[in-house]
Write a protein that holds these residues in place. Sequence first.
Motif, short mmCIF file in Angstrom:
data_model
loop_
_atom_site.label_atom_id
_atom_site.label_comp_id
_atom_site.label_asym_id
_atom_site.label_seq_id
_atom_site.Cartn_x
_atom_site.Cartn_y
_atom_site.Cartn_z
N ASP A 124 0.94 -1.19 -0.21
CA ASP A 124 0.17 -0.03 0.11
C ASP A 124 0.94 1.31 0.08
O ASP A 124 0.39 2.40 -0.73
CB ASP A 124 -0.84 0.03 1.15
CG ASP A 124 -2.15 -1.12 1.15
OD1 ASP A 124 -2.20 -1.62 0.05
OD2 ASP A 124 -2.57 -1.39 2.13
N ARG A 129 -4.43 4.94 -4.26
CA ARG A 129 -5.99 4.66 -4.79
C ARG A 129 -6.61 5.72 -5.41
O ARG A 129 -6.74 6.69 -4.96
CB ARG A 129 -6.69 4.19 -3.72
CG ARG A 129 -8.09 3.55 -3.86
CD ARG A 129 -8.04 2.42 -4.63
NE ARG A 129 -7.61 1.35 -4.03
CZ ARG A 129 -8.47 0.58 -3.13
NH1 ARG A 129 -9.79 0.87 -3.00
NH2 ARG A 129 -7.90 -0.51 -2.45
N GLY A 132 -13.01 4.03 -6.09
CA GLY A 132 -13.41 2.95 -5.12
C GLY A 132 -12.87 1.35 -5.57
O GLY A 132 -12.20 1.42 -6.55
N GLU A 134 -12.28 -2.85 -4.56
CA GLU A 134 -11.30 -3.37 -3.54
C GLU A 134 -10.53 -4.66 -4.09
O GLU A 134 -11.20 -5.15 -4.98
CB GLU A 134 -12.07 -4.13 -2.34
CG GLU A 134 -12.93 -3.05 -1.36
CD GLU A 134 -11.74 -2.32 -0.47
OE1 GLU A 134 -10.69 -2.76 -0.48
OE2 GLU A 134 -12.09 -1.20 -0.40
N ILE A 135 -9.44 -4.51 -3.90
CA ILE A 135 -8.44 -5.56 -4.62
C ILE A 135 -8.88 -6.81 -4.18
O ILE A 135 -8.69 -7.14 -3.20
CB ILE A 135 -6.84 -5.31 -4.24
CG1 ILE A 135 -6.45 -3.74 -5.02
CG2 ILE A 135 -5.81 -6.17 -4.78
CD1 ILE A 135 -4.97 -3.57 -4.73
N ASP A 136 -8.79 -7.92 -5.18
CA ASP A 136 -9.04 -9.21 -5.04
C ASP A 136 -7.73 -9.77 -5.31
O ASP A 136 -6.84 -9.61 -6.29
CB ASP A 136 -9.77 -9.91 -6.09
CG ASP A 136 -10.06 -11.38 -6.12
OD1 ASP A 136 -9.38 -12.11 -5.27
OD2 ASP A 136 -11.09 -11.85 -6.14
N SER A 137 -6.97 -10.18 -3.96
CA SER A 137 -5.68 -10.59 -4.00
C SER A 137 -4.93 -11.66 -4.81
O SER A 137 -3.93 -11.85 -5.38
CB SER A 137 -5.08 -10.76 -2.55
OG SER A 137 -5.91 -11.96 -2.09
N GLY A 268 -7.33 -5.31 -9.92
CA GLY A 268 -6.75 -3.88 -10.00
C GLY A 268 -6.20 -3.51 -11.11
O GLY A 268 -5.84 -4.29 -11.83
N SER A 304 -16.60 -1.92 -9.28
CA SER A 304 -16.03 -2.81 -8.16
C SER A 304 -14.51 -3.10 -8.30
O SER A 304 -13.68 -3.57 -7.56
CB SER A 304 -16.82 -4.10 -8.06
OG SER A 304 -16.31 -4.83 -9.15
N PRO A 306 -10.69 -1.68 -8.38
CA PRO A 306 -9.93 -0.49 -8.05
C PRO A 306 -8.97 0.08 -9.23
O PRO A 306 -8.52 -0.90 -9.79
CB PRO A 306 -9.31 -1.00 -6.63
CG PRO A 306 -9.10 -2.36 -7.14
CD PRO A 306 -10.25 -2.84 -7.83
N ASN A 308 -5.05 2.19 -9.21
CA ASN A 308 -4.20 2.73 -8.19
C ASN A 308 -3.19 3.34 -9.30
O ASN A 308 -3.04 2.71 -10.54
CB ASN A 308 -3.67 1.57 -7.60
CG ASN A 308 -4.52 0.89 -6.59
OD1 ASN A 308 -4.60 1.22 -5.39
ND2 ASN A 308 -5.08 -0.23 -6.92
#
Length: 341
Positions: A124, A129, A132, A134-137, A268, A304, A306, A308
């Motif tokens: 991070d 960012r 909105g 969220e990162i799906d790892s 992402g 949905s 993200p 960056n």
Amino acid sequence: MPNIMDQEAIIHFPILIGDIGGTNARFAILVDAYAQPKEFPILATADFETIEEAIQTCVLDKTSVQPRSAIFAIAGPVDGDETPLTNCPWVVRPKQMMRDFFLEDVIVLNDFEAQALAAASLDDEHRHRIGGGEIDSNASRVVLGPGTGLGVAGLVYSNHNWIPVPGEGGHIDLGPRTERDFAIFPHIEAIEGRISAEQVLCGSGMVNLYRAVCKADEIKPAYKAPHEITAAGLEGADPVAAETLSLFATYLGRVAGDLALVFMARGGVFLSGGIAQKIVPVLERPEFRAAFEDKAPHSALLKSIPTNVITHPLAALFGLASFARTPIRFGVATEGRRWRA
């Protein structure tokens, strides 16, 4: 005892790593798997006739460490024993480097493949960012970066490995959508009848876009370089420069959204390079994410995902170092791109 695949993956230290772009080149030496890379000053490719001269003068003459291996990320597709760079007169000749520098092993990757390797590992602290999501790892990712050109790479997670997918995605078509676009696009310089994303979304592309806005409004251009347009646009001192940055962010959002759909990039989308870092205040405005998400019938999906900005100053070298330390973690295809003594 390591199996044959483990032996094939081994890269012997010390390792010379290099990120070689059209304008600048960055080098470092990784002494072992635990050491931080020893970095050398960034150099301009135009200052040296060949890559060999640059390495000898700016790296090997400045250290007593003798690399056994080398991993290079270059701006262009890797093509055999002699690979010319896309936006630079250098030619990468691994066999010659092995003879000149007494190397046992040379691997040549695409520069945005290295950016993709970085996107698999950055924390991070080195990601800013935008919007909105969220990162799906463990999901696919995309990296794109406007710089000398527009680089693009995918990153796929499969069988516990990160697999970078290099390509020339910066050359996909870019077209007008809004009334303002239709006024500006006829003035954007085309290549053989088409406008690619790279003709707008890079340093020279920003100038191309700025001139097109000026022509559409019958205004004499005041700036000739991307840094001048960026400075004037960020300051709000020039409305044409400000609109250019706004349009640049919009078109970057459209292309980023298209690539997110291609790769189903729930992990992402990552923007790399100096231009993205410099225009973060513009990217934080609504235009970028609005264009990114405006992908009916899949707008909910894009919301949905993200986005960056990679803020690490040497992201490609970071990616190469991650690969050099633990190559078995990455599914990097080296066939035709690895030379060994």
